[in-house]
Design a protein around this motif. Structure first.
Motif, PDB file in Angstrom:
ATOM      1  N   ILE A  92      -1.633  -3.011  -0.466  1.00  0.00           N
ATOM      2  CA  ILE A  92      -1.885  -1.644  -0.007  1.00  0.00           C
ATOM      3  C   ILE A  92      -2.483  -0.837  -1.146  1.00  0.00           C
ATOM      4  O   ILE A  92      -1.951  -0.811  -2.248  1.00  0.00           O
ATOM      5  CB  ILE A  92      -0.589  -0.984   0.508  1.00  0.00           C
ATOM      6  CG1 ILE A  92      -0.052  -1.771   1.697  1.00  0.00           C
ATOM      7  CG2 ILE A  92      -0.835   0.476   0.875  1.00  0.00           C
ATOM      8  CD1 ILE A  92       1.306  -1.305   2.169  1.00  0.00           C
ATOM      9  N   GLN A  93      -3.597  -0.173  -0.875  1.00  0.00           N
ATOM     10  CA  GLN A  93      -4.274   0.651  -1.874  1.00  0.00           C
ATOM     11  C   GLN A  93      -3.771   2.088  -1.782  1.00  0.00           C
ATOM     12  O   GLN A  93      -3.625   2.631  -0.704  1.00  0.00           O
ATOM     13  CB  GLN A  93      -5.784   0.625  -1.644  1.00  0.00           C
ATOM     14  CG  GLN A  93      -6.425  -0.700  -1.925  1.00  0.00           C
ATOM     15  CD  GLN A  93      -6.391  -1.045  -3.404  1.00  0.00           C
ATOM     16  OE1 GLN A  93      -6.660  -0.208  -4.248  1.00  0.00           O
ATOM     17  NE2 GLN A  93      -6.062  -2.286  -3.706  1.00  0.00           N
ATOM     18  N   GLU A  94      -3.511   2.651  -2.910  1.00  0.00           N
ATOM     19  CA  GLU A  94      -3.081   4.049  -2.972  1.00  0.00           C
ATOM     20  C   GLU A  94      -4.166   4.856  -3.652  1.00  0.00           C
ATOM     21  O   GLU A  94      -4.738   4.397  -4.638  1.00  0.00           O
ATOM     22  CB  GLU A  94      -1.761   4.166  -3.743  1.00  0.00           C
ATOM     23  CG  GLU A  94      -0.586   3.529  -3.064  1.00  0.00           C
ATOM     24  CD  GLU A  94      -0.195   4.194  -1.753  1.00  0.00           C
ATOM     25  OE1 GLU A  94      -0.479   5.400  -1.589  1.00  0.00           O
ATOM     26  OE2 GLU A  94       0.378   3.507  -0.910  1.00  0.00           O
ATOM     27  N   PRO A  95      -4.483   6.001  -3.227  1.00  0.00           N
ATOM     28  CA  PRO A  95      -4.050   6.699  -2.016  1.00  0.00           C
ATOM     29  C   PRO A  95      -4.803   6.171  -0.797  1.00  0.00           C
ATOM     30  O   PRO A  95      -5.959   5.767  -0.890  1.00  0.00           O
ATOM     31  CB  PRO A  95      -4.436   8.152  -2.288  1.00  0.00           C
ATOM     32  CG  PRO A  95      -5.614   8.061  -3.187  1.00  0.00           C
ATOM     33  CD  PRO A  95      -5.398   6.835  -4.035  1.00  0.00           C
ATOM     34  N   PRO A  96      -4.164   6.169   0.364  1.00  0.00           N
ATOM     35  CA  PRO A  96      -4.804   5.648   1.579  1.00  0.00           C
ATOM     36  C   PRO A  96      -5.742   6.677   2.198  1.00  0.00           C
ATOM     37  O   PRO A  96      -5.416   7.342   3.168  1.00  0.00           O
ATOM     38  CB  PRO A  96      -3.621   5.354   2.500  1.00  0.00           C
ATOM     39  CG  PRO A  96      -2.574   6.319   2.076  1.00  0.00           C
ATOM     40  CD  PRO A  96      -2.765   6.528   0.599  1.00  0.00           C
ATOM     41  N   THR A  97      -6.924   6.797   1.621  1.00  0.00           N
ATOM     42  CA  THR A  97      -7.889   7.789   2.105  1.00  0.00           C
ATOM     43  C   THR A  97      -9.105   7.102   2.701  1.00  0.00           C
ATOM     44  O   THR A  97      -9.325   5.898   2.510  1.00  0.00           O
ATOM     45  CB  THR A  97      -8.357   8.696   0.954  1.00  0.00           C
ATOM     46  OG1 THR A  97      -8.990   7.885  -0.029  1.00  0.00           O
ATOM     47  CG2 THR A  97      -7.200   9.447   0.319  1.00  0.00           C
TER      48      THR A  97
ATOM     49  N   GLU B 147       6.516  -3.613   3.684  1.00  0.00           N
ATOM     50  CA  GLU B 147       7.263  -3.826   2.448  1.00  0.00           C
ATOM     51  C   GLU B 147       6.928  -5.172   1.812  1.00  0.00           C
ATOM     52  O   GLU B 147       6.747  -5.264   0.595  1.00  0.00           O
ATOM     53  CB  GLU B 147       8.766  -3.739   2.729  1.00  0.00           C
ATOM     54  CG  GLU B 147       9.632  -3.848   1.502  1.00  0.00           C
ATOM     55  CD  GLU B 147       9.408  -2.724   0.501  1.00  0.00           C
ATOM     56  OE1 GLU B 147       9.528  -2.993  -0.722  1.00  0.00           O
ATOM     57  OE2 GLU B 147       9.109  -1.599   0.916  1.00  0.00           O
TER      58      GLU B 147
ATOM     59  N   LYS C 141       3.209  -4.997   0.272  1.00  0.00           N
ATOM     60  CA  LYS C 141       2.849  -3.745  -0.404  1.00  0.00           C
ATOM     61  C   LYS C 141       1.882  -3.956  -1.563  1.00  0.00           C
ATOM     62  O   LYS C 141       1.184  -3.032  -1.953  1.00  0.00           O
ATOM     63  CB  LYS C 141       4.100  -3.001  -0.871  1.00  0.00           C
ATOM     64  CG  LYS C 141       4.886  -3.702  -1.938  1.00  0.00           C
ATOM     65  CD  LYS C 141       6.125  -2.906  -2.276  1.00  0.00           C
ATOM     66  CE  LYS C 141       6.991  -3.689  -3.241  1.00  0.00           C
ATOM     67  NZ  LYS C 141       8.258  -2.995  -3.480  1.00  0.00           N
ATOM     68  N   GLN C 142       1.790  -5.175  -2.097  1.00  0.00           N
ATOM     69  CA  GLN C 142       0.850  -5.413  -3.189  1.00  0.00           C
ATOM     70  C   GLN C 142      -0.592  -5.327  -2.725  1.00  0.00           C
ATOM     71  O   GLN C 142      -1.502  -5.174  -3.528  1.00  0.00           O
ATOM     72  CB  GLN C 142       1.118  -6.759  -3.875  1.00  0.00           C
ATOM     73  CG  GLN C 142       0.751  -7.974  -3.062  1.00  0.00           C
ATOM     74  CD  GLN C 142       1.909  -8.495  -2.227  1.00  0.00           C
ATOM     75  OE1 GLN C 142       2.876  -7.806  -1.968  1.00  0.00           O
ATOM     76  NE2 GLN C 142       1.788  -9.748  -1.805  1.00  0.00           N
TER      77      GLN C 142
ATOM     78  N   LYS D 265     -11.318   5.669  -0.026  1.00  0.00           N
ATOM     79  CA  LYS D 265     -10.842   4.391  -0.551  1.00  0.00           C
ATOM     80  C   LYS D 265     -11.198   3.249   0.409  1.00  0.00           C
ATOM     81  O   LYS D 265     -11.622   2.176  -0.016  1.00  0.00           O
ATOM     82  CB  LYS D 265      -9.326   4.450  -0.768  1.00  0.00           C
ATOM     83  CG  LYS D 265      -8.775   3.286  -1.529  1.00  0.00           C
ATOM     84  CD  LYS D 265      -9.273   3.277  -2.937  1.00  0.00           C
ATOM     85  CE  LYS D 265      -8.503   2.294  -3.761  1.00  0.00           C
ATOM     86  NZ  LYS D 265      -8.971   2.221  -5.130  1.00  0.00           N
ATOM     87  N   CYS D 266     -11.067   3.490   1.699  1.00  0.00           N
ATOM     88  CA  CYS D 266     -11.440   2.471   2.699  1.00  0.00           C
ATOM     89  C   CYS D 266     -12.933   2.178   2.643  1.00  0.00           C
ATOM     90  O   CYS D 266     -13.336   1.018   2.735  1.00  0.00           O
ATOM     91  CB  CYS D 266     -11.036   2.936   4.096  1.00  0.00           C
ATOM     92  SG  CYS D 266      -9.264   2.946   4.364  1.00  0.00           S
TER      93      CYS D 266
END
Length: 122
Positions: A38-43, A32, A35-36, A46-47
């Motif tokens: 964290i990349q969405e979506p966590p796929t 929490e 969270k800034q 993306k990694c």
């Protein structure tokens, strides 16, 4: 020896209970507050994209680092040319820096050998 093993086992049990009790809340709180980042979506895609961005960004920074290295070397050359004006404090700092570099080299050698000391019959 058996009593020390029992003490170690009880400490490990206490630690695992503490992690089981508070680990989830710590994990959620950590996510929490960060969270800034964290990349969405966590796929996986993306990694892979982020790892490539990091690699090529680091690669692109090499010329700047090379230029900075040359500036530092020029500064050291100027100090060496004017060494007769060198203060004792500056010489002491340089000596400590050299000693620290040597210590890190020795520590790296020890780690590289698997934390073994050679040359001693024990």
């Amino acid at each position: 020896m058996a009593s020390k093993f029992q003490q170690l086992q009880s400490k490990a049990c206490q630690a695992s209970q503490l992690v089981a009790k508070h680990g989830t809340s710590y994990y959620k709180n950590l996510l929490e507050t960060n969270k800034q980042y964290i990349q969405e979506p966590p796929t996986v895609e993306k990694c892979n994209l982020l790892s490539k961005q990091l690699f090529y960004t680091r690669l692109a920074s090499i010329p700047h680092r090379y230029e900075t290295l040359h500036k530092e070397l020029d500064y050291v050359k100027q100090l060496w040319k004017n060494r007769h004006e060198l203060k004792v404090e500056d010489a002491g700092i340089a000596a400590l820096f050299g000693l620290e570099c040597f210590a890190w080299f020795c520590a790296g050698e020890i780690v590289g050998r698997g934390f073994t000391f050679t040359g001693y019959d024990v």
